[in-house]
Design a protein around this motif. Structure first.
Motif, mmCIF file in Angstrom:
data_model
loop_
_atom_site.group_PDB
_atom_site.id
_atom_site.type_symbol
_atom_site.label_atom_id
_atom_site.label_comp_id
_atom_site.label_asym_id
_atom_site.label_seq_id
_atom_site.Cartn_x
_atom_site.Cartn_y
_atom_site.Cartn_z
ATOM 1 N N LYS A 128 0.769 -1.160 0.023
ATOM 2 C CA LYS A 128 0.103 -0.070 0.239
ATOM 3 C C LYS A 128 1.105 1.361 -0.046
ATOM 4 C CE LYS A 128 -4.217 -1.092 1.964
ATOM 5 N NZ LYS A 128 -5.145 -1.184 3.154
ATOM 6 N N ASP B 258 -2.658 5.142 0.512
ATOM 7 C CA ASP B 258 -3.698 3.734 0.831
ATOM 8 C C ASP B 258 -3.985 2.923 -0.382
ATOM 9 O OD1 ASP B 258 -3.985 2.826 3.246
ATOM 10 O OD2 ASP B 258 -5.851 3.269 3.218
ATOM 11 N N GLU C 148 -3.623 0.203 -3.214
ATOM 12 C CA GLU C 148 -3.112 -1.183 -3.347
ATOM 13 C C GLU C 148 -2.535 -1.252 -4.488
ATOM 14 O OE1 GLU C 148 -3.297 -4.268 -1.614
ATOM 15 O OE2 GLU C 148 -4.812 -4.099 -0.109
#
Ligand code: HAM
Length: 429
Positions: free
Chosen positions: A71, A75, A77
């Motif tokens: 991450k 934040d 992915e």
């Protein structure tokens, strides 16, 4: 004292001699790719994790165990690319390449990342040359791809390569094959690894991709052998397959059918291919690829066929080095000066460095020490700026291989050295 830090497990440093061999191999590959009319595409080393998870297949090793996911501070992915194809197709769609001309030929080269168990030829950061031909479903596209694949190896000096080929059909025929495989393997499930038992349930073809020795023994020992994918192909896939085989024969590509060849990623349809080298063991391919006619649609694009491959450069260079195919570094000239000629020799060194690889002393060492260092360095040619010769406008040129030494006018030195073909740095292939 042991170094405090070491390269992370599964990664390695390429020191100058090895990096030089890589550069030659990369340049040879670029030449082939250019002559085939492929254009280079450079995509990011990381992408949305989802892109890889969706395309490589949820049950593939790459997604289940090998992806470097993280991450970022926002934040998101993300994942370091475990292969090129998904990123190249993402770029193809993002830039609307499909709309501009029908067929695109694209290549890339660079590092990819997989969190596997490191061993000979298997790393966590490794390099691939990746090629894609997007927009043609014709068997001729598969043949061009496999021919390019083989021609890259031939440019590196490999001879008599045999490409293993198989057809993986359509998703429907693959399901039919999966059912057959499950029926064949279920009676032997107790002897399979836990991983393979799970795959037998979820995605039986993946069992054929196992690297577990015990699993491989079970597969080899099946009384009636493995069922054949080729037996469940529909008429169109069969005709495509026959045309690919005929095209390979016409192009003079040595190939053999391998019914167990399924590839480690889930997006393949129809043709799949690999080359192996005995020195790396049966489970490690030097390179491989295949057709992926559903991939672009899966990413939200219009139905667009494609075919491609990737070559693992680390493994390829390893085999080239073992076989003496890797390029030798170009030979070196070493300039040795005396106290009285040192200043004049610096200009000579600079001039020679416009053409040749040249070593020269920077520590004002004594003549004898420089000669000793030149001997140790393995330089092929010695240019000796002795006091008397220098005063006459000459230097001594010594070929340390033959022992021959002669006086050369300073202004004729570049031409004299250029005439020695061993200074061109050629490949032994
Ligand atoms: P792949 O078979 O997963 O295909 O990888 C291609 C090559 O990368 C392998 O044959 C091997 O030489 C090398 N390789 C894979 N894993 C490692 C490792 N851990 N260490 C060293 N070398 C490794 C693909 O990646 C597909 N994207 C190829 C493709 C392009 N198919 C269609 N287009």
């Amino acid at each position: 004292m042991a170094a405090k830090h070491q390269a992370p497990r599964g990664t390695r440093d390429l020191l100058p001699d090895e990096a030089a061999r890589w550069r030659v191999a990369e340049a040879q590959a670029r030449g082939v790719l250019e002559r085939y009319g492929y254009g280079e595409i450079r995509t990011p080393m990381f992408e949305d994790m989802e892109l890889f998870a969706r395309t490589s297949g949820e049950s593939s090793d790459v997604v289940q165990k090998e992806m470097y996911r993280f991450k970022d501070l926002g934040d998101r992915e993300l994942a370091l690319r475990p292969e090129f194809t998904a990123g190249v197709m993402r770029a193809y769609l993002e830039h609307g390449l499909g709309g501009r001309s029908r067929v695109h030929r694209l290549w890339s080269m660079g590092p990819v990342f997989r969190y596997g168990r490191p061993q000979k030829g298997r790393y966590r950061q490794f390099s691939q040359i990746n090629c894609e031909l997007v927009g043609s479903a014709a068997p001729g596209a598969d043949v061009e791809m496999i021919t390019l694949f083989v021609d890259l190896y031939e440019a590196w000096g490999f001879a008599n390569l045999t490409v293993k080929v198989n057809s993986l059909g359509t998703p429907a025929s693959r399901r039919a094959y999966g059912d057959k495989l499950r029926a064949t393997l279920t009676p032997h499930a107790a002897r399979l690894s836990e991983d393979s038992r799970r795959r037998l349930e979820q995605n039986p073809l993946r069992v054929l991709d196992t690297k577990d020795e015990q699993d491989l023994a079970v597969l080899r020992g099946l009384p009636a052998g493995l069922p054949k994918m080729l037996d469940v192909l529909d008429a169109e896939d069969r005709s495509h397959w026959q045309d690919v085989l005929a095209g390979l024969t016409a192009a003079g590509i040595r190939h053999e059918i391998d019914n167990g060849l399924v590839r480690g990623l889930d997006y393949y349809t129809r043709t799949a291919f690999e080359v192996h080298d005995a020195s790396l063991g049966a489970q490690s391919a030097l390179g491989g690829g295949g057709r992926y006619d559903g991939l672009i649609e899966q990413l939200g694009g219009p139905p667009t066929p494609g075919v491609g491959f990737a070559i693992g450069l680390d493994r390829t260079l390893l085999v080239m080095e073992e076989r003496g195919l890797a390029a030798e570094a170009g030979e070196t000239v070493c300039v040795v000066a005396m106290e009285a000629t040192r200043a004049g020799a610096t200009a000579l060194v600079r001039e020679l460095r416009r053409r040749f690889r040249v070593e020269a002393d920077v520590e004002s060492r004594a003549f004898g020490a420089q000669m000793k260092a030149a001997g140790k360095s393995g330089a092929r040619f010695l240019v000796i700026a002795g006091e008397e010769e220098w005063a006459r406008g000459e230097v001594a040129l010594k070929d340390s291989k033959t022992g021959e030494q002669k006086a050369v006018r300073r202004e004729a030195l570049v031409a004299e050295l250029a005439g020695r073909s061993s200074l061109q740095g050629t490949s032994k292939a």
